[in-house]
Write a protein that holds these residues in place. Structure first.
Motif: not given
Length: 167
Positions: A101-113, A141-149
């Motif tokens: 989560l700390s690294e995901c504050t940066q646009r160029e993070s190696r992680f995608r949630l 930009d480092n977070v995507v997702g999908y929810t249902l119902a």
């Protein structure tokens, strides 16, 4: 008798605090040295105390209190959720969700949630996304997702831009 007694204790506990943020978390390698961190929140289960979260209808800051509390309980475990294989691949001794989560504050993070959930889990995923954006200042930009119902998460007076959330 023992399972029934345990259920009653859990129900009483939920009068004060909501459930423990039932979720599955995994990490997978992605392209170009990046990693996907998937968090899937479980919906309402068969236990009657699962409904306590759903019926905490008051809003805190315009957000459903029960779902927000559950997201916060998951958030508190971020230091305990470890990714040993990813740590090894990155040459680190340890790597926790908190580190990610700390690294995901940066646009160029190696992680995608990747956040997902069904029913109550979908609402908790949305509440968690809200926390990540507003309290952790994650780059969305480092977070995507999908929810249902997913049930309604915010009150009518929640003055936010829906486009600001990637779910």
């Amino acid at each position: 008798l023992a399972p029934a007694f345990t259920d009653v204790l859990r129900a009483v506990r939920q009068l004060v605090a909501t459930d423990t943020g039932k979720a599955v978390v995994m990490a997978l390698p992605a392209e170009e040295g990046r990693f996907a961190i998937a968090v899937s929140f479980m919906g309402t289960g068969r236990k009657f105390y699962d409904w306590f979260t759903n019926f905490k209808l008051s809003c805190r800051g315009g957000v459903h209190e029960g779902f927000l509390n559950t997201a916060r309980l998951f958030e508190r475990n971020a230091e305990r959720i470890e990714f040993p294989r990813v740590a090894q691949a990155l040459g680190r001794r340890t790597l926790t969700l908190s580190d990610v989560l700390s690294e995901c504050t940066q646009r160029e993070s190696r992680f995608r949630l990747f956040l997902c959930g069904h029913s109550q889990g979908g609402a908790v995923a949305q509440a968690y996304c809200h926390l990540l954006r507003d309290e952790y200042a994650l780059c969305m930009d480092n977070v995507v997702g999908y929810t249902l119902a997913a049930p309604t998460l915010v009150s009518w007076d929640f003055a936010e831009n829906p486009a600001a959330y990637p779910l």
